[in-house]
Design a protein around this motif. Structure first.
Motif, mmCIF file in Angstrom:
data_model
loop_
_atom_site.group_PDB
_atom_site.id
_atom_site.type_symbol
_atom_site.label_atom_id
_atom_site.label_comp_id
_atom_site.label_asym_id
_atom_site.label_seq_id
_atom_site.Cartn_x
_atom_site.Cartn_y
_atom_site.Cartn_z
ATOM 1 N N ILE A 61 0.840 -1.200 0.000
ATOM 2 C CA ILE A 61 0.000 0.000 0.000
ATOM 3 C C ILE A 61 0.877 1.253 0.000
ATOM 4 O O ILE A 61 1.797 1.369 0.813
ATOM 5 N N MET A 62 0.565 2.136 -0.915
ATOM 6 C CA MET A 62 1.330 3.373 -1.017
ATOM 7 C C MET A 62 0.390 4.565 -1.015
ATOM 8 O O MET A 62 -0.724 4.486 -1.518
ATOM 9 N N GLU A 119 14.685 11.269 0.501
ATOM 10 C CA GLU A 119 14.068 10.064 1.034
ATOM 11 C C GLU A 119 13.907 10.247 2.526
ATOM 12 O O GLU A 119 14.772 10.844 3.184
ATOM 13 N N PHE A 120 12.829 9.721 3.060
ATOM 14 C CA PHE A 120 12.636 9.710 4.508
ATOM 15 C C PHE A 120 13.013 8.327 5.001
ATOM 16 O O PHE A 120 12.433 7.333 4.577
ATOM 17 N N MET A 121 14.017 8.309 5.861
ATOM 18 C CA MET A 121 14.596 7.047 6.297
ATOM 19 C C MET A 121 14.332 6.827 7.782
ATOM 20 O O MET A 121 14.702 7.665 8.615
ATOM 21 N N GLU A 179 13.605 3.055 3.884
ATOM 22 C CA GLU A 179 12.985 4.155 3.145
ATOM 23 C C GLU A 179 11.465 4.060 3.272
ATOM 24 O O GLU A 179 10.853 3.160 2.741
ATOM 25 N N VAL A 180 10.881 5.018 3.986
ATOM 26 C CA VAL A 180 9.418 5.003 4.138
ATOM 27 C C VAL A 180 8.741 6.064 3.265
ATOM 28 O O VAL A 180 7.538 6.004 3.040
ATOM 29 N N GLY A 181 9.518 7.031 2.798
ATOM 30 C CA GLY A 181 8.921 8.056 1.947
ATOM 31 C C GLY A 181 9.946 8.579 0.963
ATOM 32 O O GLY A 181 11.163 8.485 1.199
ATOM 33 N N HIS A 182 9.439 9.094 -0.148
ATOM 34 C CA HIS A 182 10.339 9.584 -1.188
ATOM 35 C C HIS A 182 9.652 10.753 -1.882
ATOM 36 O O HIS A 182 8.526 10.615 -2.358
ATOM 37 N N ILE A 183 10.301 11.899 -1.922
ATOM 38 C CA ILE A 183 9.726 13.043 -2.639
ATOM 39 C C ILE A 183 10.684 13.471 -3.738
ATOM 40 O O ILE A 183 11.896 13.337 -3.599
ATOM 41 N N LEU A 222 5.299 21.699 -14.912
ATOM 42 C CA LEU A 222 6.301 21.034 -14.080
ATOM 43 C C LEU A 222 5.560 20.144 -13.093
ATOM 44 O O LEU A 222 4.464 20.480 -12.645
ATOM 45 N N MET A 223 6.159 19.020 -12.760
ATOM 46 C CA MET A 223 5.497 18.099 -11.833
ATOM 47 C C MET A 223 6.402 17.700 -10.674
ATOM 48 O O MET A 223 7.620 17.702 -10.784
ATOM 49 N N GLY A 224 5.752 17.347 -9.565
ATOM 50 C CA GLY A 224 6.459 16.736 -8.446
ATOM 51 C C GLY A 224 5.747 15.432 -8.113
ATOM 52 O O GLY A 224 4.563 15.294 -8.422
ATOM 53 N N CYS A 225 6.442 14.467 -7.526
ATOM 54 C CA CYS A 225 5.727 13.275 -7.065
ATOM 55 C C CYS A 225 6.240 12.901 -5.676
ATOM 56 O O CYS A 225 7.393 13.159 -5.326
ATOM 57 N N TYR A 226 5.350 12.303 -4.902
ATOM 58 C CA TYR A 226 5.607 12.168 -3.470
ATOM 59 C C TYR A 226 4.992 10.858 -2.967
ATOM 60 O O TYR A 226 3.771 10.700 -2.979
ATOM 61 N N GLY A 227 5.824 9.915 -2.517
ATOM 62 C CA GLY A 227 5.302 8.612 -2.086
ATOM 63 C C GLY A 227 5.534 8.333 -0.611
ATOM 64 O O GLY A 227 6.518 8.794 -0.036
ATOM 65 N N ILE A 228 4.614 7.583 -0.040
ATOM 66 C CA ILE A 228 4.845 7.018 1.302
ATOM 67 C C ILE A 228 4.448 5.548 1.253
ATOM 68 O O ILE A 228 3.366 5.207 0.765
ATOM 69 N N GLY A 229 5.320 4.699 1.742
ATOM 70 C CA GLY A 229 5.009 3.271 1.800
ATOM 71 C C GLY A 229 4.216 2.981 3.065
ATOM 72 O O GLY A 229 4.782 2.664 4.100
ATOM 73 N N ILE A 230 2.893 3.106 2.960
ATOM 74 C CA ILE A 230 2.031 2.977 4.146
ATOM 75 C C ILE A 230 2.255 1.629 4.846
ATOM 76 O O ILE A 230 2.475 1.575 6.061
ATOM 77 N N SER A 231 2.225 0.547 4.073
ATOM 78 C CA SER A 231 2.388 -0.762 4.707
ATOM 79 C C SER A 231 3.807 -0.928 5.249
ATOM 80 O O SER A 231 4.018 -1.536 6.302
ATOM 81 N N ARG A 232 4.779 -0.354 4.535
ATOM 82 C CA ARG A 232 6.156 -0.441 5.033
ATOM 83 C C ARG A 232 6.329 0.328 6.345
ATOM 84 O O ARG A 232 7.114 -0.072 7.200
#
Ligand code: ATP
Ligand code: MG
Length: 576
Positions: free
Chosen positions: A156-157, A209-211, A416-420, A446-456
């Motif tokens: 889940i992300m 990255e959020f570590m 790594e739990v998040g990545h922007i 212009l674009m940005g993308c931002y993820g969080i690994g919810i299950s991780r």
């Protein structure tokens, strides 16, 4: 929830193929169940944890004005062909066909879909900036799915995508999201660091990255002990001492170095310090067309090559791989005895490109492979080499000076739990996502993308919060705040008191699981500690005197409380 009616089944035995603490504990504590490699069911307790992480994430994303949507998992391959990722994503992309043999993918991420929606919806700069997010199952056919929820094939992300006219607007939103991520991970009770990350083939200008700091992490982080510099080792730079060598250049001389395959062996055999040698790595990039591009990467012998930096330097789209034996043979190279000598045929005719780290071009009279089995040259010089690329391809190490010369680098492991990421125009150009600017001219956004690994995140939280007995959930993401334990179900007074407390807790919106099972007290305590509820409210013999016991799972407190004070005690704890 009454434990006696719940779908919770804990295990004493440590599962065989689980390696990490979080994987073991999640299986034992009835959080997850594996269906097949890297694919899990979230059982009631595990799901509650995920829902809490999702709630925190939604609150903080909404707070910065991002808007939630839910995009399809199933995506037509055409979009992926348009962005070219159909060709570059590699085997991690889950591909499938429909009944008409059309190609589809199961979304590993949603840049293509969101950009398609955008180009068909938004027309004017006045509608920007926009930040759209979703929380959803993602699919990646990972080479090594492992550690339970840490690296799944279905996981889940939370993924968010922002759209902008102008760098300033992208920069601002990037910082907004970064701020939101700090809040999210803080609220989840994690000990983490934001680190500079590689932007890879996308070549965006910035990425973090959020570590979560944990020894089981798969990433190495280097951080300064005297400033806020912190970076993934893939990206980290450092300052090392490179002495100016003013000696005269000598003529290179062939020396036998029998069975000396490693630089340590060569250096000790020739009695030359490793800093006066050069070592090489033989790499290739497999192109879309199936052809290969070949590279010899060189660095000073005492240092190590960072393949991610090499990949960026040569602008490769896919990860570089090691050459195999037949590549080496076809190129007329002698593995173990290679350097970028200008008289090697495949170097002369450009079939192999030579990359030199900055440290190499500062050397004089050094030892380098002669491209003859069992031989090296001494007194080699840069003029003996053919060099196509020069750059920093060195792996920074703990103990090196921090890049801004503020302190020394130290190393830690991170999950790594998040990545922007600032994507720039990669997808808007590929898919033609344009809007009219204030002068009426169509411009790619212009674009940005931002993820969080919810299950991780749930697994990472356990990696940081556990003891010999089980999980110690941060209270913000615990499946239940309170485990109400009836010590002896035959004790009528205690039974009455716990039934009453249970009802009161429910009516006060306290998240409680009530262990009313007809089991021994020790058994119930073990389950409570294994699952890791922040508070145990224990109704035992003291009940007849109006007293219950409250134990904090983190071991910080253990006290007797009057029955009538229990609710306010819990409420106070919840708020604190
Ligand atoms: P990794 O390097 O760990 O494979 P990634 O760089 O591929 O991660 P992103 O594409 O940035 O990851 O995805 C956003 C977030 O999703 C990651 O920060 C991570 O928390 C999570 N994530 C990525 N892959 C997985 C996976 N296989 N299982 C669980 N979570 C994952
Ligand atoms: Mg990955």
């Amino acid at each position: 929830m009454r434990f006696s009616k719940s779908f919770i089944k804990t295990y004493k035995e440590v599962p065989k193929d689980a390696e990490t603490v979080s994987h073991k504990l999640m299986l034992r504590a009835s959080m997850i169940k594996q269906l097949t490699r890297g694919v899990y069911t979230y059982l009631p307790l595990g799901l509650r944890v995920l829902q809490k992480i999702e709630k925190i994430t939604r609150e903080e994303m909404n707070r910065i004005g991002a808007q939630e949507v839910l995009m399809p998992v199933l995506q037509p391959a055409d979009l992926w062909k348009e962005s070219k990722r159909w060709f570059s994503y590699g085997p991690e992309l889950m591909r499938l066909n429909d009944r008409n043999a059309r190609d589809f993918v199961l979304g590993p991420t949603h840049e293509e879909v969101i950009t398609d929606i955008f180009r068909n919806t938004v027309t004017s700069y006045k509608e920007l900036p926009l930040n759209i997010y979703q929380i959803q199952n993602k699919f990646r056919d990972e080479k090594r799915p492992r550690f339970g929820l840490m690296r799944g094939r279905e996981f889940i992300m939370k993924d968010a995508y922002s759209f902008h006219i102008g760098q300033k607007s992208l920069d601002e939103e990037y910082n907004n999201v970064k701020g939101a991520y700090y809040k999210i991970f803080e609220r989840c009770g994690l000990n983490f660091r934001a680190v500079e990350a590689d932007t890879g083939s996308i070549g965006g200008s910035e990425s973090h990255e959020f570590m979560v700091l944990a020894s089981s992490g798969e990433d190495d982080i280097l951080y300064s002990n005297a400033s806020d510099y912190a970076a993934n080792v893939e990206k980290a730079t450092s300052i090392i001492e490179i002495k100016e060598d003013n000696s005269e250049e000598l003529e290179k001389e062939l020396k036998e170095t029998p069975d000396c395959k490693t630089i340590e062996e060569v250096s000790s055999y020739l009695n030359v310090p490793q800093e006066k040698t050069v070592k090489a790595l033989l790499l290739k990039e497999i192109l879309e067309s199936g052809e290969n591009k070949y590279f010899i990467a060189m660095i000073r012998g005492d240092l190590d090559i960072n393949e991610v930096k090499v990949k960026n330097l040569v602008n490769a789209t896919l990860e570089l791989e090691m050459m195999n034996e037949s590549d080496v043979e076809n190129l007329g190279l002698k593995a173990g005895y290679i350097s970028g000598l200008k008289d090697i045929e495949s170097i002369k005719n450009g079939k192999v490109k030579v990359i030199a780290d900055e440290t190499v071009i500062k050397l004089k009279n050094f030892v380098a492979g002669a491209n003859i089995e069992g031989y090296h040259y001494i007194n080699t010089n840069v003029s003996d080499l053919h060099i196509d690329y020069v750059g920093d391809i060195r792996t920074a190490r703990a103990g090196d000076k921090s890049p801004r010369d503020e302190g020394t680098l130290e190393i830690a492991r991170g999950i790594e739990v998040g990545h922007i990421f600032k994507l720039g125009k990669k997808y808007s150009e590929a898919l033609g996502a344009k809007v009219l600017n204030d002068k009426g001219i169509a411009n790619e956004v212009l674009m940005g993308c931002y993820g969080i690994g919810i299950s991780r995140v749930s697994a990472a939280a356990i990696e940081q919060n556990n003891d010999d007995f089980g999980i110690i959930w941060p209270k913000s993401i615990a499946p239940y705040l309170v485990d109400l334990i009836l010590v002896n179900s035959k004790d009528e007074v205690a039974f009455e008191v716990s039934e009453k407390l249970y009802k009161e807790m429910l009516s006060n919106d306290i998240e409680v699981i009530y262990d009313d099972r007809d089991e021994k007290a020790g058994f119930k305590f073990k389950d409570a500690d294994l699952i890791g509820f922040p508070l145990k409210v224990i109704v035992g013999k003291g009940a007849k005197d109006g007293i219950v016991e409250i134990k904090h799972r983190d071991g910080s407190k253990n006290l007797e409380v009057k029955i009538e004070d229990v609710i306010s005690y819990i409420k106070e704890f919840e708020r604190s």
